[in-house]
Write an enzyme that holds these catalytic residues in place. Structure first.
Site, PDB file in Angstrom:
ATOM      1  N   GLU A   1     -90.938  31.536 -10.713  1.00  0.00           N
ATOM      2  CA  GLU A   1     -91.237  33.034 -10.523  1.00  0.00           C
ATOM      3  C   GLU A   1     -92.374  33.454 -11.497  1.00  0.00           C
ATOM      4  O   GLU A   1     -92.535  32.853 -12.620  1.00  0.00           O
ATOM      5  CB  GLU A   1     -89.981  33.740 -11.183  1.00  0.00           C
TER       6      GLU A   1
ATOM      7  N   LYS B   1     -88.704  40.477  -4.552  1.00  0.00           N
ATOM      8  CA  LYS B   1     -87.377  40.046  -5.175  1.00  0.00           C
ATOM      9  C   LYS B   1     -86.652  41.344  -4.897  1.00  0.00           C
ATOM     10  O   LYS B   1     -87.115  42.476  -5.059  1.00  0.00           O
ATOM     11  CB  LYS B   1     -87.571  39.843  -6.654  1.00  0.00           C
TER      12      LYS B   1
ATOM     13  N   CYS C   1     -85.369  34.463  -8.500  1.00  0.00           N
ATOM     14  CA  CYS C   1     -84.744  34.271  -9.790  1.00  0.00           C
ATOM     15  C   CYS C   1     -83.537  35.132  -9.527  1.00  0.00           C
ATOM     16  O   CYS C   1     -82.201  34.538  -9.094  1.00  0.00           O
ATOM     17  CB  CYS C   1     -85.386  34.790 -10.895  1.00  0.00           C
TER      18      CYS C   1
END
Length: 690
Positions: free
Chosen positions: A55, A124, A180
């Protein structure tokens, strides 16, 4: 397929993936871009198709409000252009973490790059804002964003949480990317990606480390890959990130279903590329047979209708690049000692519990079993002995008979008697030779006139009489017959229809492959299931060559050998696992078997496996025995399996019961499977040993 294609993992439904852990920085974008480009180049040299970075690998993660500085974000765009240019002539698809500006908002994204082109950008969805995390201070959520575009480094590409990526020229190379925290959510975006068709799930992570977190990550990755019937690639940032308040370990993992294919070193200050070959064909086949997966897709509103599938031309190299994948020679027998102990404990107790329940539910007071001194009857007898112990019955409730015939060896008969006495069962001997001679005479068989004709009739008269005696003894004495035939024999049809290795009142070994039976007996010795005298006899039986002992020894004294006739059980169990359980084509099974077995000195052997039994097989030998397996399994033996008695399933994928895992026509043909194998084999090996 041409010779070069046979030896290429790409030709067999495999995709080579990598989790990259570069040395990070504290916001030095140019250095990060160079490190990323260098690892993509390294991945190209190693034949990698897909490489996943951590990430925000391009900007660095732990730089706080620097993420809101245009100078840094301008440098990120320059870094993207630098990586695009560096990857133009390289094969790997790279999934790189970077902050991306769009519409006055900043997103934490996964950038998908292939041969100098930006294929798409995935933001994300879930931004952690608890404990040490405060990503909502900088980033906007990508949850629900679909059908959008973004322009980066001069390229306008799809943007949103609705993207899948699929190679047009490499079947089943379909992947999804998330970032993540998405992975920690109750319903990760990659779950929808998998239901929409992605076979490989990528997670780009920063994920600071605290005590126990590595275990948590691995548990989540294994469980997620298992539930979604996928492969999962996880790459977390490591050394070089700011340690103002947190530390980083650089954990990377690759899972396929629940299997860990590889893990990186942690707390390492050198760049690492964790590489493994994913069997995407196996994943697709597993989904096809799993109705629950398909029902879940329907219950979720068919996610494939909501995802955009971004196609690209991958241009796989199709060369022989070895195999980067743990591959067990014995799929039913773990290489790890602790896992083998656990599996043997479960297998043995499954058999004991199955037999105990059947005995409770069946009228009568006795179990009847034929004991030859061979592996299968030995294992069935010790399972029966433990069943009596569990039920609180005297072992004398077991009526054990040795039934010597024309070729019964003195050593095996002695072992049978010694074992029966050591276990304390009710033991007896019935010589079947007079009855066999009478039957052969009634049939007009040449053996009755003194001619040494040892044909199938000669063999089956003996096998059939043994079973006749056992069934009639059970009638006479109020019991039922325990079957001794194992899974490997049933797969090959190496059992006589209607006799003890195919027919019984309860087939206690029917779910146990031959290679596992040997280890179950070793486990019984190692865990002191019985006394020292019994263990000595079990050791002697393990050292005896596998033989049906139906044909007298030749002039050289050599006894009849099962494996000389039909091939090594080690190979047949390998074929059984990959063809029946996974549904893989024969050419691929030959390819995998060649990699597993071509070097006896390489790789791991199961604990306790004898050194003098560690052999290697070349491709021609593998192909020879694989043809035998295919012919026997698909064409000549299904009718025997269609009439199997009850017996417990023991190994995953290890049931050939017509009421269980395997259903097939009894009058099928092996021609299709044989033709597929012969088309695929290299010319130098294809004709060998046919």
């Amino acid at each position: 397929m041409p010779e070069s294609r046979f030896h290429s993992f790409h030709a067999h439904g495999l995709v080579r993936v990598a989790a990259a852990t570069p040395v990070a920085s504290v916001g030095d974008v140019a250095t990060n871009a160079e490190a990323i480009a260098a690892l993509i180049a390294d991945a190209d040299r190693r034949g990698v198709d897909l490489v996943v970075f951590p990430e925000l690998a391009l900007s660095s993660y732990a730089i706080d409000d620097l993420l809101l500085q245009d100078a840094l974000l301008d440098a990120v765009e320059q870094g993207i252009a630098q990586i695009l240019a560096a990857s133009e002539a390289l094969a790997p698809v790279a999934v790189v973490g970077a902050p991306v500006r769009r519409g006055g908002r900043l997103y934490n994204c996964a950038l998908v790059i292939a041969r100098g082109a930006l294929l798409g950008v995935v933001p994300k969805s879930y931004l952690p804002n608890y404990r040490e995390y405060y990503e909502k201070r900088w980033f906007a959520s990508g949850a629900g964003l679909a059908g959008l575009e973004v322009t980066l480094a001069g390229q306008t590409v799809p943007f949103g949480a609705d993207l899948l990526f699929a190679a047009a020229d490499l079947p089943d190379f379909i992947f999804h990317a998330e970032v993540c925290e998405d992975y920690w959510a109750p319903l990760p975006p990659s779950t929808h990606g998998a239901l929409a068709g992605a076979l490989i799930l990528c997670n780009l992570s920063a994920s600071n480390v605290v005590v126990g977190k590595a275990r948590e990550r691995e548990m989540l990755a294994a469980a997620h890959a298992t539930r979604t019937l996928s492969a999962h690639i996880f790459s977390a940032t490591g050394a070089g990130e700011s340690t103002t308040d947190l530390a980083w370990d650089g954990q990377a993992m690759i899972h396929e279903l629940g299997d860990l294919l590889g893990r990186s070193a942690r707390f390492d200050r050198t760049p690492e590329l964790l590489v493994a070959d994913i069997d995407v064909q196996r994943l697709r086949l597993e989904r096809a047979r799993n109705g629950t997966f398909n029902d879940c897709a329907a219950a979720a509103g068919h996610p494939e209708t909501r995802f955009r599938r971004i196609g690209f031309t991958h241009q796989p190299h199709m060369r022989d690049a070895g195999l980067e994948r743990p591959l067990r020679r014995f799929p039913f027998v773990p290489d790890d000692a602790a896992r083998l102990d656990e599996d043997c404990y479960e297998a043995f107790n499954i058999q004991v519990e199955g037999l105990a329940q059947r005995f409770r539910a069946t009228p009568g007071d006795h179990m009847v079993i034929g004991v030859s001194g061979g592996l299968d009857s030995t294992h069935a007898l010790i399972v029966a002995a433990k069943t009596c112990d569990r039920l609180g019955l005297p072992r004398a409730a077991i009526l054990a008979f040795t039934l010597p015939g024309f070729a019964t060896g003195e050593a095996t008969k002695a072992n049978a008697w010694a074992l029966m006495k050591a276990l304390g069962v009710t033991a007896a001997e019935i010589d079947i030779r007079p009855a066999a001679e009478r039957m052969l005479a009634d049939l007009g068989h040449p053996f009755a006139d003194g001619e040494p004709v040892y044909d199938v009739t000669f063999e089956n008269v003996q096998a059939g009489l043994r079973t006749d005696y056992l069934f009639r003894l059970a009638n006479q004495r109020g019991g039922f017959v325990i079957g001794t035939g194992d899974l490997s024999e049933l797969a090959l049809g190496w059992c006589t229809y209607g006799v003890g290795d195919q027919m019984s009142h309860y087939g206690v070994n029917a779910g146990v492959p031959k290679t596992l039976i040997q280890h179950l007996i070793r486990w019984s010795i190692a865990t002191a299931q019985f006394d020292a005298d019994t263990d000595m006899i079990l050791d002697a039986i393990l050292a005896t060559e596998i033989s049906p002992e139906l044909v007298p020894a030749g002039a050289d004294g050599a006894m009849q050998s099962t494996e000389d006739r039909i091939g090594p059980y080690a190979l047949h169990d390998f074929f059984l696992h990959h063809i029946v359980h996974h549904g893989l084509p024969p050419s691929k099974v030959a390819f995998l078997a060649w990699h597993a077995w071509r070097d006896a000195a390489a790789g791991h052997w199961p604990p306790g496996f004898p050194d003098d039994a560690r052999v290697a097989y070349d491709l021609g030998t593998i192909a020879r025995w694989l043809r035998i397996f295919l012919t026997r399994f698909f064409a000549t033996s299904q009718f025997k399996r269609s009439a199997l008695p009850n017996g417990p399933k023991v190994s995953p994928g290890g049931s050939l019961s017509p009421r269980g895992e395997w259903r097939a026509p009894s009058d099928g043909s092996a021609a299709l499977w044989l033709a597929e194998l012969d088309r695929a084999l290299p010319e130098s090996d294809g004709a060998l040993n046919r």
